[in-house]
Design a protein around this motif. Sequence first.
Motif, PDB file in Angstrom:
ATOM      1  N   UNK A 227     -35.615  11.630  -0.257  1.00 27.38           N
ATOM      2  CA  UNK A 227     -37.050  11.785  -0.502  1.00 27.38           C
ATOM      3  C   UNK A 227     -37.360  12.899  -1.498  1.00 27.38           C
ATOM      4  N   UNK A 228     -36.350  13.617  -1.942  1.00 28.98           N
ATOM      5  CA  UNK A 228     -36.525  14.719  -2.882  1.00 28.98           C
ATOM      6  C   UNK A 228     -35.527  14.575  -4.021  1.00 28.98           C
ATOM      7  N   UNK A 229     -35.949  14.985  -5.209  1.00 32.48           N
ATOM      8  CA  UNK A 229     -35.056  14.897  -6.360  1.00 32.48           C
ATOM      9  C   UNK A 229     -33.778  15.705  -6.171  1.00 32.48           C
ATOM     10  N   UNK A 230     -33.865  16.760  -5.375  1.00 31.44           N
ATOM     11  CA  UNK A 230     -32.689  17.605  -5.153  1.00 31.44           C
ATOM     12  C   UNK A 230     -31.558  16.846  -4.464  1.00 31.44           C
ATOM     13  N   UNK A 231     -31.894  15.745  -3.795  1.00 35.31           N
ATOM     14  CA  UNK A 231     -30.892  14.965  -3.066  1.00 35.31           C
ATOM     15  C   UNK A 231     -30.428  13.727  -3.826  1.00 35.31           C
ATOM     16  N   UNK A 232     -30.927  13.516  -5.030  1.00 33.09           N
ATOM     17  CA  UNK A 232     -30.562  12.336  -5.814  1.00 33.09           C
ATOM     18  C   UNK A 232     -29.056  12.237  -6.029  1.00 33.09           C
ATOM     19  N   UNK A 233     -28.585  11.003  -6.180  1.00 36.78           N
ATOM     20  CA  UNK A 233     -27.206  10.800  -6.625  1.00 36.78           C
ATOM     21  C   UNK A 233     -27.213  10.917  -8.147  1.00 36.78           C
ATOM     22  N   UNK A 234     -26.672  12.020  -8.636  1.00 35.08           N
ATOM     23  CA  UNK A 234     -26.657  12.308 -10.061  1.00 35.08           C
ATOM     24  C   UNK A 234     -25.237  12.674 -10.462  1.00 35.08           C
ATOM     25  N   UNK A 235     -24.787  12.119 -11.561  1.00 32.70           N
ATOM     26  CA  UNK A 235     -23.490  12.534 -12.108  1.00 32.70           C
ATOM     27  C   UNK A 235     -23.758  13.548 -13.207  1.00 32.70           C
ATOM     28  N   UNK A 236     -23.264  14.774 -13.015  1.00 31.37           N
ATOM     29  CA  UNK A 236     -23.490  15.843 -13.981  1.00 31.37           C
ATOM     30  C   UNK A 236     -22.297  15.973 -14.923  1.00 31.37           C
ATOM     31  N   UNK A 237     -22.530  15.657 -16.183  1.00 31.90           N
ATOM     32  CA  UNK A 237     -21.502  15.871 -17.194  1.00 31.90           C
ATOM     33  C   UNK A 237     -21.393  17.357 -17.532  1.00 31.90           C
ATOM     34  N   UNK A 238     -20.367  17.696 -18.300  1.00 34.91           N
ATOM     35  CA  UNK A 238     -20.158  19.063 -18.740  1.00 34.91           C
ATOM     36  C   UNK A 238     -20.292  19.148 -20.256  1.00 34.91           C
ATOM     37  N   UNK A 239     -20.599  20.306 -20.740  1.00 28.91           N
ATOM     38  CA  UNK A 239     -20.724  20.512 -22.191  1.00 28.91           C
ATOM     39  C   UNK A 239     -19.350  20.739 -22.798  1.00 28.91           C
ATOM     40  N   UNK A 240     -18.467  19.781 -22.575  1.00 27.02           N
ATOM     41  CA  UNK A 240     -17.114  19.844 -23.138  1.00 27.02           C
ATOM     42  C   UNK A 240     -16.567  18.424 -23.240  1.00 27.02           C
TER      43      UNK A 240
END
Length: 463
Positions: A227-240
């Motif tokens: 119910x909150x964006x903080x709990x979304x399934x997100x894949x975080x890439x890296x700056x590399x």
Amino acid sequence: MMKKIYIILFLALAFQSCDNFDEDININPNLPSQASGTQLIANAELYLPGLSSSPRGEFLAQYLAETQYVGTSLYPQESTSFYSYYQGPLENLQTVLNNQDNLSSTEGPVNNQVAVAKILRAYFYWNVTDRWGDIPYNEALMGSENFTPSYDTQESIYLDLFEELKEATSIMVSGSISNDIVYDGDMENWRLLANTIRLFMALRLSEVDPDLAQTEFADALDDGVIMENADNLVYYHLAEANNQNYWYGQIVDRNREWWALTEKLVTEMLPYNDPRLQVYGDPARASDAYVGLRFGEEEAIGTEEYSLLGSDIYAQDAPVYLVTSAQVYFAIAEAVSRGWVAGSAEENYNMAIEQSIMQWTGSDAGVTSFLNQPEVAFDSSNAIESIANQRWVHLYMHGYEAWSEWRRTGFPTGFESPNGAEIPLRLSYPDNESFNNSENYEEAVSRQFDGEDLIYGQVWWDQ
């Protein structure tokens, strides 16, 4: 800490990205000879952005048009491989589930490792069956015991995945797991994700089995969802380079400005001062204005006259949004409109848009003025269409999911048919299957599509 985990995984597993436009984006066919349970789970997680980062997916949802080398967006009849999912994440996760007795509790409670493997396995299988239809499932991933697995019906797979996700949450215990590059081992996040996947799967059945859809939807909602964006399934890439966003590799590394926002997307956003448009794309260089390219256009194309992808979208470390709270609120709004659950459809619709704008822009600035426009405000007399239209805008760059929702609801309307070709209704099976697994392949094609493995066959829930 998370960056260290990524680096260790990439070094240990020799993971490399690839550049083709098949379903093998960011996938290495080589699997580790030895790995712990959580390392195998983490390796499976590395495949998550490939579920979204695909030009073909954006073409199926008509978010992007080709600025040059126009081809795939014209919807040619062609096969698409699903082998990389079986040989990569699904094999890793099945290995975890097959070796539960040998998992080490030093990496977190064994029950939780199993639960996460089940959730990820269900999520990958859901994506695969929604794209192709009936697929190898019960007899898949058996190695030398069975090189020619039968195809299970999509209906039976859905029923099994519902139970798999419920079982995953039921066995969870206190304590986190290590090497988790998605939720850092937090089991509450995984519980919410499992229930949210169930919620979306239930909604997918709205036209083929509304009674089952309502039951599963209400149960998943009661069990607790994102119910909150903080709990979304997100894949975080890296700056590399070792773990960068797919679109960065294409646009920056290879200087491929091959994609522009479609005319339809710009038309749905620009007249209403949608604050997300400034993130989705950049003004055209020739005019400094937002200009969409007609999908499937082959003559009047170019990179200067049209709005290309926004720099935030193809940044090296740009995240990939897979399961989000905005989708949940849109789903609840639709469920209320269908009479499945109690509540206010309008309030959930408004909350969905607010969560979407906050997700994409990092701020709620402009939400109120955007919602106050008659063309944007919830229309209870056309509830499903109102919800579907704004859901489509939100799901930008997650084309496969937007495509599935379009197949289910028929909204939005007004998509282009390049050279008379309508939007495909499925992906055709890998051409190798007619040789490698001919009997089961032919039986599946005959059962579903009258013997023709075409991109216009309808999957089970698309009725």
